[in-house]
Design an enzyme around this catalytic site. Structure first.
Site, short mmCIF file in Angstrom:
data_model
loop_
_atom_site.label_atom_id
_atom_site.label_comp_id
_atom_site.label_asym_id
_atom_site.label_seq_id
_atom_site.Cartn_x
_atom_site.Cartn_y
_atom_site.Cartn_z
N LYS A 54 0.21 -7.97 2.06
CA LYS A 54 0.16 -7.69 3.50
C LYS A 54 -1.43 -8.96 3.11
CE LYS A 54 0.75 -3.72 5.75
NZ LYS A 54 0.74 -2.61 5.75
N ARG A 95 0.94 3.30 -0.93
CA ARG A 95 2.53 2.51 -0.27
C ARG A 95 2.57 1.03 -0.71
NH1 ARG A 95 4.82 -0.99 3.96
NH2 ARG A 95 7.40 -0.04 4.18
N1 HH2 Z 1 3.11 -0.92 6.48
C1 HH2 Z 1 4.21 -1.65 6.13
C2 HH2 Z 1 5.02 -1.03 7.33
N2 HH2 Z 1 5.68 0.67 6.55
N3 HH2 Z 1 4.02 2.68 6.49
C3 HH2 Z 1 2.85 3.26 6.40
N4 HH2 Z 1 2.78 4.28 7.23
N5 HH2 Z 1 1.51 2.39 6.16
C4 HH2 Z 1 2.02 0.91 5.67
O1 HH2 Z 1 0.42 0.45 5.92
C5 HH2 Z 1 2.68 0.69 6.15
C6 HH2 Z 1 4.43 1.84 6.88
C7 HH2 Z 1 4.80 -3.00 6.68
O2 HH2 Z 1 4.80 -3.57 5.68
P1 HH2 Z 1 6.42 -3.80 4.58
O3 HH2 Z 1 6.73 -2.97 3.93
O4 HH2 Z 1 5.68 -5.13 3.61
O5 HH2 Z 1 6.71 -5.19 5.88
P2 HH2 Z 1 8.20 -4.02 7.08
O6 HH2 Z 1 7.53 -3.71 7.71
O7 HH2 Z 1 8.16 -5.81 7.99
O8 HH2 Z 1 9.30 -3.94 6.79
#
Ligand code: HH2
Length: 277
Positions: A217, A253
């Site tokens: 992040k 995660r």
């Molecule tokens: N962060 C992201 C997506 N889903 N779910 C939970 N429960 N907690 C989180 O912190 C979280 C999540 C965002 O991160 P990323 O998967 O890297 O990006 P994107 O949503 O753009 O695919």
């Protein structure tokens, strides 16, 4: 099929591997050329010690636009089909996607809107006797980083999660199946994100397993680099995950599964004071 409850399923620490089937994710945009490639990476994460893999077809990155339900399903369905029988969660806030994923064997729905975008997700989870992650977000992905505001971020996030937990239980989901997530990066400044991890014990005190998504992040990028750096390194992600573990987090995660599994195993051994649990 009887599913294990959250506490049985999620020994602390448990790692959730991120499988973004989106062209515009935070850190791994357009990573997969095909569903097969995504499924192979997911299997490798499970072999590296992930407790489950989180498959998502709609980016929630700051500034991202929603996709149609049809497009979200088109992205995740083939990956979920290839992962049938594996330990999978689906990162969605839509009942139509949740239902299909659960029918294909997903064990958990990871809803970053905590059942606010589509309350029917609750019925889908309850009917399938599945697990659920409820996450805090202020605003919506397109605009959430514009001007996040809290009097006290920790108590406001905790109050929100308590309210959404009560909503989910009232909708028929047993409390044992629910975990909570402070939503790192979702309508929070870097300092607010760090404060949430620093005082994670307040969220842990609600009494449900706490999931944290710190991996790569931008807050971690800001700790190390200038304001233009957007993606945190894997080493910074591991350090932050261990700090969250020390404050009681259960689920993590992450993108780089192996480094987190190893670091968290060491942190857990230190906490126990014994080599084996
Ligand atoms: N962060 C992201 C997506 N889903 N779910 C939970 N429960 N907690 C989180 O912190 C979280 C999540 C965002 O991160 P990323 O998967 O890297 O990006 P994107 O949503 O753009 O695919």
């Amino acid at each position: 099929m009887r599913r294990a409850t959250g506490n049985e399923r999620w020994p602390r620490p448990a790692v959730m591997g991120v499988v973004n089937v989106t062209p515009d994710s935070f850190s791994d945009s357009g990573r997969f050329g095909s569903a097969r490639e995504a499924a192979d990476v997911a299997r490798a994460m499970l072999a590296d010690g992930a407790a489950l893999v989180d498959v998502g077809g709609e980016s929630t990155r700051p500034g991202s636009d929603p996709v149609t339900p049809e497009e979200e399903l088109r992205r995740v369905r083939p990956v979920l089909e290839l992962l049938a029988g594996e330990r999978v969660s689906v990162d969605t806030s839509r009942a139509v996607v949740a239902r299909e994923a659960l029918a294909l064997g997903a064990l958990m729905v990871n809803d970053v809107t905590a059942l606010r975008r589509d309350p029917d997700v609750a019925a889908a989870v309850a009917e399938a006797s599945a697990d659920l992650c409820l996450m805090h977000m202020q605003g919506e992905p397109r605009t959430m980083q514009a001007a996040p505001h809290y009097e006290d971020v920790v108590s406001e996030v905790a109050a929100f999660l308590e309210e959404r937990l009560a909503f989910a239980v009232a909708a028929g989901i047993p409390e044992e199946r629910i975990c909570l997530d402070p939503g790192i990066g979702f309508g929070k400044t870097p300092d607010q994100n760090l404060e949430l991890v620093r005082r994670l014990d307040r969220i842990v005190a609600i009494g449900r397993p706490v999931l944290v998504g710190l991996s790569r992040k931008s807050t971690l990028a800001r700790v190390l680099g200038g304001p233009e750096t957007r993606v945190g390194t894997d080493a910074a992600s591991v350090g932050a995950a261990v700090a969250a573990f020390d404050r009681g987090a259960t689920l993590f995660r992450v993108h780089d599964v192996r480094s987190h599994v190893e670091a968290l195993a060491a942190a857990a051994a230190v906490e126990r004071g014994t080599v084996r649990a």
